[in-house]
Write a protein that holds these residues in place. Sequence first.
Motif, PDB file in Angstrom:
ATOM      1  N   ALA A  73       3.872  -3.130 -13.870  1.00 16.99           N
ATOM      2  CA  ALA A  73       4.820  -2.030 -13.693  1.00 16.99           C
ATOM      3  C   ALA A  73       5.682  -1.818 -14.931  1.00 16.99           C
ATOM      4  O   ALA A  73       6.120  -0.704 -15.201  1.00 16.99           O
ATOM      5  CB  ALA A  73       5.710  -2.296 -12.484  1.00 16.99           C
ATOM      6  N   ALA A  74       5.917  -2.872 -15.695  1.00 18.08           N
ATOM      7  CA  ALA A  74       6.788  -2.776 -16.858  1.00 18.08           C
ATOM      8  C   ALA A  74       6.019  -2.739 -18.178  1.00 18.08           C
ATOM      9  O   ALA A  74       6.605  -2.466 -19.217  1.00 18.08           O
ATOM     10  CB  ALA A  74       7.747  -3.973 -16.869  1.00 18.08           C
ATOM     11  N   SER A  75       4.735  -2.996 -18.149  1.00 15.43           N
ATOM     12  CA  SER A  75       3.961  -3.090 -19.378  1.00 15.43           C
ATOM     13  C   SER A  75       3.900  -1.757 -20.108  1.00 15.43           C
ATOM     14  O   SER A  75       3.755  -0.701 -19.504  1.00 15.43           O
ATOM     15  CB  SER A  75       2.534  -3.559 -19.071  1.00 15.43           C
ATOM     16  N   THR A  76       3.985  -1.831 -21.424  1.00 18.64           N
ATOM     17  CA  THR A  76       3.872  -0.635 -22.249  1.00 18.64           C
ATOM     18  C   THR A  76       2.527  -0.583 -22.970  1.00 18.64           C
ATOM     19  O   THR A  76       2.283   0.345 -23.738  1.00 18.64           O
ATOM     20  CB  THR A  76       5.004  -0.575 -23.293  1.00 18.64           C
ATOM     21  N   HIS A  77       1.658  -1.563 -22.718  1.00 19.39           N
ATOM     22  CA  HIS A  77       0.339  -1.533 -23.333  1.00 19.39           C
ATOM     23  C   HIS A  77      -0.383  -0.279 -22.828  1.00 19.39           C
ATOM     24  O   HIS A  77      -0.375   0.006 -21.627  1.00 19.39           O
ATOM     25  CB  HIS A  77      -0.455  -2.800 -22.968  1.00 19.39           C
TER      26      HIS A  77
END
Length: 157
Positions: A73-77
Amino acid sequence: MNSQSYCTERAAPAGSNLYYATLFHSSAERRALHTCFAFLDEIRRDLDSAADPTPAGRRLLWWREELDAARMAASTHPLMVELRALPVAHSGIIQYLEPVLVAGLEELAGWRPESDAQWRAHCHALHAGVWQLASRNCSPAADAGATDQIGVMAALS
């Protein structure tokens, strides 16, 4: 480069087999297919380039952590951003992609098949989940049995 372009360049650059195979799908289906196969490409590149299995294993474990609900939910990949955009529940994404990572880790650990059946099972684990997730995204009305058959056939081809 945005997340959709990242997945397209990873999985289906212009002129590639997947580029032509997805050409006549709708844009939403094409996006989902590129995302699924970009994930498989990431894993295959890690496995194929592993002169030393330790860094590749760490990378696979990192992917495994990225699939965790909170991290995803928080990943920016860019790949995680695209996976979040798929019209599949997060638990479904993990269900299909977790076996890919487990099979990759086994391969890095030096696992060798003792029979053809074990080799087929390993290939199924390594590829079928991605094909099943792609199938799920391109035909939401498909029953689970048909999606599983697609995964079996794709893994054995």
